[in-house]
Each structure stands twice: as structure tokens, then as C-alpha cells.
Scaffold this motif. Structure first.
Motif, PDB file in Angstrom:
ATOM      1  N   ARG A 132       0.837  -1.205   0.000  1.00 31.89           N
ATOM      2  CA  ARG A 132       0.000   0.000   0.000  1.00 31.89           C
ATOM      3  C   ARG A 132       0.863   1.243   0.000  1.00 31.89           C
ATOM      4  NH1 ARG A 132      -4.356  -0.236   4.625  1.00 31.89           N
ATOM      5  NH2 ARG A 132      -4.716   1.884   3.927  1.00 31.89           N
ATOM      6  N   GLU A 133       1.975   1.182   0.734  1.00 34.13           N
ATOM      7  CA  GLU A 133       2.853   2.357   0.772  1.00 34.13           C
ATOM      8  C   GLU A 133       3.507   2.577  -0.589  1.00 34.13           C
ATOM      9  OE1 GLU A 133       6.046   2.301   3.573  1.00 34.13           O
ATOM     10  OE2 GLU A 133       6.564   4.350   3.067  1.00 34.13           O
ATOM     11  N   ILE A 134       3.923   1.492  -1.242  1.00 33.90           N
ATOM     12  CA  ILE A 134       4.535   1.646  -2.562  1.00 33.90           C
ATOM     13  C   ILE A 134       3.517   2.218  -3.540  1.00 33.90           C
ATOM     14  CG2 ILE A 134       5.577   0.400  -4.484  1.00 33.90           C
ATOM     15  CD1 ILE A 134       6.641  -1.588  -2.444  1.00 33.90           C
ATOM     16  N   PHE A 135       2.279   1.733  -3.458  1.00 33.81           N
ATOM     17  CA  PHE A 135       1.236   2.279  -4.327  1.00 33.81           C
ATOM     18  C   PHE A 135       1.021   3.757  -4.041  1.00 33.81           C
ATOM     19  CE2 PHE A 135      -3.298   3.455  -4.277  1.00 33.81           C
ATOM     20  CZ  PHE A 135      -3.475   3.578  -5.639  1.00 33.81           C
ATOM     21  N   ASP A 136       1.005   4.103  -2.763  1.00 30.19           N
ATOM     22  CA  ASP A 136       0.778   5.486  -2.370  1.00 30.19           C
ATOM     23  C   ASP A 136       1.900   6.389  -2.881  1.00 30.19           C
ATOM     24  OD1 ASP A 136       0.056   7.782  -1.106  1.00 30.19           O
ATOM     25  OD2 ASP A 136       0.045   6.965   0.913  1.00 30.19           O
ATOM     26  N   MET A 137       3.139   5.942  -2.711  1.00 27.13           N
ATOM     27  CA  MET A 137       4.280   6.812  -2.987  1.00 27.13           C
ATOM     28  C   MET A 137       4.719   6.773  -4.447  1.00 27.13           C
ATOM     29  SD  MET A 137       5.079   8.424  -0.374  1.00 27.13           S
ATOM     30  CE  MET A 137       4.103   8.494   1.084  1.00 27.13           C
ATOM     31  N   PHE A 138       4.542   5.625  -5.122  1.00 26.07           N
ATOM     32  CA  PHE A 138       5.051   5.500  -6.490  1.00 26.07           C
ATOM     33  C   PHE A 138       3.952   5.239  -7.516  1.00 26.07           C
ATOM     34  CE2 PHE A 138       8.632   4.462  -3.806  1.00 26.07           C
ATOM     35  CZ  PHE A 138       9.643   5.170  -4.393  1.00 26.07           C
ATOM     36  N   GLY A 139       2.774   4.836  -7.066  1.00 21.25           N
ATOM     37  CA  GLY A 139       1.707   4.561  -8.007  1.00 21.25           C
ATOM     38  C   GLY A 139       1.833   3.238  -8.722  1.00 21.25           C
ATOM     39  N   ILE A 140       2.555   2.286  -8.152  1.00 19.33           N
ATOM     40  CA  ILE A 140       2.649   0.958  -8.755  1.00 19.33           C
ATOM     41  C   ILE A 140       1.453   0.132  -8.289  1.00 19.33           C
ATOM     42  CG2 ILE A 140       4.016  -1.154  -8.870  1.00 19.33           C
ATOM     43  CD1 ILE A 140       6.480   0.609  -8.315  1.00 19.33           C
ATOM     44  N   GLN A 141       0.757  -0.480  -9.248  1.00 19.63           N
ATOM     45  CA  GLN A 141      -0.442  -1.254  -8.915  1.00 19.63           C
ATOM     46  C   GLN A 141      -0.070  -2.700  -8.643  1.00 19.63           C
ATOM     47  OE1 GLN A 141      -3.704  -0.238  -8.889  1.00 19.63           O
ATOM     48  NE2 GLN A 141      -3.492   1.849  -9.705  1.00 19.63           N
ATOM     49  N   PHE A 142      -0.700  -3.294  -7.624  1.00 15.12           N
ATOM     50  CA  PHE A 142      -0.457  -4.701  -7.302  1.00 15.12           C
ATOM     51  C   PHE A 142      -1.713  -5.501  -7.584  1.00 15.12           C
ATOM     52  CE2 PHE A 142       2.643  -2.371  -4.901  1.00 15.12           C
ATOM     53  CZ  PHE A 142       3.780  -3.125  -5.062  1.00 15.12           C
ATOM     54  N   GLU A 143      -1.558  -6.526  -8.431  1.00 17.36           N
ATOM     55  CA  GLU A 143      -2.716  -7.368  -8.759  1.00 17.36           C
ATOM     56  C   GLU A 143      -3.013  -8.287  -7.587  1.00 17.36           C
ATOM     57  OE1 GLU A 143      -1.617  -9.513 -12.248  1.00 17.36           O
ATOM     58  OE2 GLU A 143      -0.947  -7.654 -13.190  1.00 17.36           O
ATOM     59  N   GLY A 144      -4.294  -8.415  -7.279  1.00 16.80           N
ATOM     60  CA  GLY A 144      -4.698  -9.348  -6.235  1.00 16.80           C
ATOM     61  C   GLY A 144      -4.553  -8.809  -4.842  1.00 16.80           C
ATOM     62  N   HIS A 145      -4.221  -7.545  -4.704  1.00 14.54           N
ATOM     63  CA  HIS A 145      -4.139  -6.969  -3.356  1.00 14.54           C
ATOM     64  C   HIS A 145      -5.552  -6.716  -2.840  1.00 14.54           C
ATOM     65  CE1 HIS A 145      -3.242  -4.263  -0.078  1.00 14.54           C
ATOM     66  NE2 HIS A 145      -1.975  -4.591  -0.175  1.00 14.54           N
ATOM     67  N   PRO A 146      -5.867  -7.146  -1.617  1.00  9.34           N
ATOM     68  CA  PRO A 146      -7.255  -7.025  -1.148  1.00  9.34           C
ATOM     69  C   PRO A 146      -7.696  -5.591  -0.874  1.00  9.34           C
ATOM     70  CG  PRO A 146      -5.843  -7.859   0.582  1.00  9.34           C
ATOM     71  CD  PRO A 146      -5.008  -7.821  -0.647  1.00  9.34           C
ATOM     72  N   ASP A 147      -6.800  -4.687  -0.610  1.00 13.45           N
ATOM     73  CA  ASP A 147      -7.212  -3.382  -0.115  1.00 13.45           C
ATOM     74  C   ASP A 147      -6.177  -2.344  -0.537  1.00 13.45           C
ATOM     75  OD1 ASP A 147      -8.309  -1.324   1.319  1.00 13.45           O
ATOM     76  OD2 ASP A 147      -7.413  -1.932   3.213  1.00 13.45           O
TER      77      ASP A 147
END
Lengths: 186, 426
Positions: A132-147
Motif C-alpha cells: 500500500r505504501e509503494i502504491f501510495d508513494m510511487f503509483g505501482i499497482q499490485f494485482e490481487g491486493h485485497p485493499d
């Protein structure tokens, strides 16, 4: 001493203690994964303190599982990313530790902008917030992440702060408090 | 933001409804019969962001069935200051002050770890005296941090006077730190390649006296609380986080050692002179609130022992590494020579360059493994400054830890893992 002379980064006991082990393990990984391993940087010859294994995206999860099950690197120390501003823009960086002999290793994946990667939660549940932090800071999307929500910034925030092209000054003003998602407690 | 996303959240409504939602949304059924109220009625409790039991600005929402927590989720980020971004835009020297504000209960440990991280990248070896002083600082800071943790944990559970015993010694320790660097909380004591200033004459003796007093006080605190029946009932087998869970959620430090994971980076990755002094590492088995408390109590005793050993071995000598790149020029050189003035100006305006490379340096901070992962591209500020803070991973474990526990034990669990907001949000 000239300021610009590169000084070899010294990590005394690490290299002495684990140098042979790392050599053996990287050879085994090379034999197991073949072309999926793009490059291996080693301390002593390259400017790093731990061996860095660059792995392709499709071998990432397999490699981590093998490192965890076979080589004993079962402790996820850190999971982060960096913006390299080159052709594959992002590096995902995983730090692992072996709780038995305390050896560490670093795994990197190169990702283009807008490229997604599967989540690490099945291997380490603790990767949840790190992703979640990587998504927040870099905008990388993770497939299959629940939240996959923002974790540090407000969920209405625009832009990803740790990208190198993110402006250093400026405001985003919200007059209402951060709204709760009612789905979360259902 | 698009319209569809807007609908998902409740905006433009009164404040309390925006926070908690309309009652119908959560299917809250309030029954008339008071006997049935604990059967299947769900109550939502919101604790924080500003609540005395949360020890900082973070928030926990819990769905209760009677008194049992069925589901919860935690939110934080209220003290996010973008430290990792600042690390990319400040010189390595300027960044020292930002490390204070990570774990503000033990800011000296953060200073020491950061200085070690950059020194490793540059290949600088710090003189002996500076290392002994750094070790003493780190252990004093650890004692302060643990005193706060166990003290406030006890306050939350109703043992107020216990906290005041420790608080007194904590104030004295802050006075000792003040003698070193003039600041009590945000110390900024270390510099890359040395220390801000040498310790004053006789400082070691004062520290030794403080150690003697504190040992007595900790003994007293131990007798006051550790075998108290009420305390045992509130903490034994409460909020258990066992070894497997700790490994899954990357727990480190006292919280992991409470569950039987025998890892302490001071022993396993000896940096500074930790391999030259003698200390034990307390490890518990169960991983409940009591074990986390007990491990911290024993660690304080060990830290005090270590401080005495350091104070005995410390000798006179320089505190700065003899390296022109990082040595801040002395004031008499700056004021009296042109070269000195130029050096001073360049040092503070452009900073020194760190050779390209990358390194992950970790140290056993009071809460667990504190790591600085620096990627340098040969510039005077880092390309990437990642801070691996232990509280981030510990707070993530709170959700599974409190599943099925009583709501009153949420406070005990949160106090025992010692989450510090500054370190959590960075």
C-alpha cells in the motif's frame, strides 16, 4: 583525498562471513532460473553491500518462494521501490533475511510505468501495508491486493510523492475530513 | 476525481455522519430487549486520532460483538512529513535533524544509525572515543524508550504511580543528554564522521551515578508491578502474537523476542564495539502483553550494565574522523583564514558528495530493526533514502493481534507494542 574519487563501500564482516555462502547460493539460483535472472551484482566487485539479484517479472514470485523455502531467507525485512528515471522506470526492492544465520539478500525487479505486478501477500502477509505504501508513494499497482488504498496520504490525494517528477512545492486543500470507506468494516 | 469515485465516499454531509456513516449503513440493530443486546448486535468504536490511549495520532476502528472485537482496521498518516522525499532533497549533513523526529522517544539511536549508514557508504572510520560515546548514547536512549513504553502501558491499565518512578529517572537521563548536546528531546547529536561536540569532563562519572540510581529504581518498579496479581490478570495470555505470526508480519526487536525469536542485531550483526562488551539478550516464549513488558524490563537492566562497561572503557581522544570531506572546520579556522571560510561555506551550502553505491544499514533500535537504505548516485544528496521503521510493521500486526480480544485489551496490546507515530508515518 579528492572529493570525487569513488571510495569502495566497505562492509567488512558481512562479506567475510557470508561471501562464500552468497557465491554458492547465487550459482544455484542461476542454474535454477536461467534467463529469468537478468543480472547479479555482488559486494566486493560492485558498489553494493549485499548481493542484488535482478529478476524478470515472471520469475519474481518463484524466486522469492525458492529463497524462502530452499535457502532460508524467510524474513521479509523491507519492501520498497525506487524511481530510476531510466527506461524501466521503477525498481521494486525486496530485502530478505535468514533468521538462522542472519544473512541478508536483496532482490530487484524492473517495472515500466503503468505496469502491474502480482502481490506478495500469499508469501508474506506482512507485505500488505508495504505494498500500500509503494502504491501510495510511487503509483505501482499490485494485482490481487485485497485493499489497495493510499496509506500515508489522504485517499483523495492526487499524484505520487516519491516519483522524481513530483513537484516539491504546492498545496492540495481538503475542507472535509478524510472519508471512511464503509465497506471496510462489513 | 471522477463522479463514480465520489459516490463511494460520503462527502458534503455533517461532520459526524461523514466520519461514522449513517446508522443504516452499518446495519446497526438496537434491540429493545436488554438481554439480547450482546447476542448479535454490533457496535462500532472509533479510537483516535487524538485519544490519550493511542500515544500519538493514529486511529483504530473496531467492530464489536458485545465486548469482543470482531473486526478492526487501523489508520495512520496524520504525522506524515515526507521524510523519504526530504532525504532526496537535503544534503546528507542537513538530514541529521530529520532523523531525530523518527522515534522521538529515542532520537539518539536514530542519529547514531543514520551516521553509521552514511559513514559506511563513504568508508569512514570513526575514532574510538566517538564510538564509545555513541554506544552510551544509544543505550541511554534505549532505557528512556523502554521506561516510557512500560510506564505508559501500566498507566493505560490503571497503575499510575509506577509510571512516575520511571519518569523521574527519565528526566535525569534527559539532563545528561542535555549536557552532551544542549537539547533534551531532539538531539541531533551525531555528525557524519563524528559527534557534534565532545562529552564534557566528568560526564561518564555522572552517567555511572545515574546508572546506579536507575538500577535501584528499576528493581523497585519490578517489585511494585511485575508480580502484582491484577497486572498479571490484565496481561498474561492477552493479545498473543506467536512466533509464526511474528515471522509473517516481520516483527523485530523486543516484540519479536517476546515471542521467542532470538534475534538481536547488537549481537548478530556487531557494529561499533558491541562485540567487545558483555551482555545477555532476554527472550520470552509466549508473546503476550506480559512477555513484551517483561522483555523490556530485562533489557533495561542489560542496557544499564552495558552503559557502565562503556563508561569504564572510554578514554580521552578525538571525536572526529580525520577526513577532510566530512569534518566541519573549526570556528577559529573559519574566522581567521580565507580557505577555512570557503571550506565552511562549501560544506554548508553544497554539502559533501557520497560515492555511488547502495547500502542497507540496520541497527537494533529500541523498538526493533531500524534500517537506512541509501542509494547514492554520487551526489551530495541521496537518490533514494528509505527508512525501514520497526513501528510500521508492528502496527500492521495489531489487527490480527486483537481479533477476538476484549475492547479493553486493545489498549493493553497497543501500549505493549510501543508504536511511535513519528516513526510510523515518517
Amino acid at each position: 583525498m579528492d572529493v570525487n574519487t569513488p571510495v569502495p563501500t566497505i562492509y567488512g564482516y558481512f562479506l567475510e562471513k557470508f561471501g562464500a555462502l552468497w557465491d554458492q547460493q547465487t550459482e544455484e539460483l542461476k542454474a535454477d532460473f536461467g534467463e529469468k535472472i537478468e543480472a547479479i551484482l555482488k559486494p566486493g566487485t560492485d558498489k553494493t553491500d549485499l548481493p542484488i539479484i535482478f529478476v524478470s517479472k515472471n520469475g519474481f514470485h518463484n524466486l522469492l518462494t525458492v529463497l524462502k523455502e530452499k535457502h532460508g531467507y524467510s524474513f521479509l525485512t523491507d519492501y520498497t521501490a525506487s524511481d530510476e528515471e531510466t527506461a524501466p522506470r521503477f525498481h521494486l526492492i525486496v530485502h530478505l533475511m535468514n533468521p538462522e544465520n542472519k544473512a541478508r539478500i536483496r532482490v530487484k525487479v524492473k517495472l515500466n510505468e503503468n505496469e502491474t505486478i502480482a502481490t506478495l501477500i500469499p508469501i508474506w502477509p506482512g507485505a500488505n501495508w508495504a505494498e500500500r505504501e509503494i502504491f501510495d508513494m510511487f503509483g505501482i499497482q499490485f494485482e490481487g491486493h485485497p485493499d489497495l488504498r493510499r496509506i500515508l496520504m489522504d485517499i483523495r490525494w492526487e499524484g505520487h510523492p516519491l516519483r522524481k517528477d513530483y513537484p516539491l512545492r504546492g498545496y492540495q486543500v481538503f475542507i472535509t475530513p478524510e472519508p471512511l470507506d464503509p465497506e471496510l468494516l462489513k | 476525481m471522477s463522479d463514480s469515485e465520489n459516490k463511494k465516499f460520503i462527502n458534503d454531509v455533517p461532520l459526524d455522519i461523514a466520519r461514522f456513516g449513517l446508522p443504516g449503513q452499518y446495519n446497526i440493530s438496537v434491540k429493545q430487549d436488554s438481554d439480547d443486546i450482546f447476542e448479535d448486535s454490533k457496535v462500532f468504536v472509533n479510537i483516535g486520532p487524538t485519544h490519550p490511549a493511542m500515544h500519538g495520532a493514529f486511529r483504530c476502528m473496531a467492530k464489536l460483538n458485545g465486548e469482543i472485537i470482531e473486526k478492526s482496521y487501523c489508520e495512520f498518516g496524520y504525522t506524515h512529513r515526507g521524510k523519504e522525499k526530504l532525504g532526496e532533497n537535503r544534503t546528507y549533513h542537513q538530514y541529521v535533524v530529520y532523523t531525530d523526529r523518527l522515534n522521538y522517544c529515542s532520537s539518539l539511536i536514530n542519529n547514531v544509525t543514520y551516521a553509521m549508514a552514511v559513514e559506511r557508504m563513504m568508508g569512514i572510520e570513526v575514532p574510538e572515543r566517538a564510538i564509545w560515546i555513541r554506544m552510551m548514547c544509544a543505550e541511554i536512549a534505549r532505557v528512556i524508550d523502554h521506561l516510557i513504553c512500560v510506564g505508559i502501558n501500566a498507566v493505560d491499565l490503571g497503575a499510575f504511580s509506577y509510571f512516575l518512578y520511571g519518569y523521574h529517572q527519565r528526566e535525569k537521563a534527559y539532563t545528561l543528554i542535555e549536557k552532551l548536546c544542549g537539547a533534551r528531546l531532539t538531539t541531533s547529536y551525531t555528525r557524519i564522521g563524528g559527534l557534534m561536540a565532545d562529552a564534557p569532563d566528568g560526564w561518564e562519572k555522572e552517567v555511572k551515578e545515574w546508572v546506579k540510581e536507575t538500577e535501584a529504581v528499576i528493581e523497585e518498579m519490578d517489585q511494585l508491578l511485575t508480580e502484582n496479581r491484577i497486572w498479571l490478570k490484565r496481561t498474561k495470555d492477552v493479545a498473543i502474537f506467536n512466533k509464526e505470526q511474528c515471522l509473517k508480519y516481520s516483527f523485530t526487536g523486543p516484540n519479536a523476542r517476546a515471542a521467542g525469536i532470538d534475534i538481536d542485531l547488537r549481537r548478530d550483526q556487531p557494529c561499533m564495539f558491541y562485540d567487545k562488551i558483555d551482555f545477555d539478550i532476554p527472550v520470552a516464549q509466549v508473546g503476550d502483553v506480559f512477555d513484551r513488558y517483561f522483555v523490556r524490563m530485562e533489557e533495561m537492566k542489560q542496557s544499564l550494565k552495558m552503559i557502565t562497561q562503556c563508561a569504564d572503557r572510554i578514554k580521552k581522544g578525538p571525536v572526529w574522523a580525520d577526513d577532510k570531506r566530512t569534518r566541519i572546520p573549526d570556528k577559529d579556522v573559519v574566522y581567521n583564514t580565507m580557505e577555512g571560510l570557503i571550506h565552511h561555506f562549501k560544506f554548508f551550502m553544497t554539502g559533501f558528495k557520497v560515492p555511488p553505491g547502495e547500502a542497507y544499514t540496520s541497527f537494533e533500535a529500541a523498538n526493533g530493526e531500524l534500517g537506512f537504505y541509501i542509494i547514492s548516485k554520487g551526489d551530495s544528496s541521496a537518490h533514494r533514502m528509505r527508512i525501514r521503521s520497526p513501528s510500521f510493521w508492528h502496527y500492521q500486526g495489531l489487527d490480527p493481534m486483537i481479533q477476538g480480544e476484549f475492547i479493553a485489551d486493545l489498549v493493553a496490546a497497543l501500549g505493549s507494542i510501543n508504536v511511535i507515530a513519528g516513526e510510523l508515518d515518517r
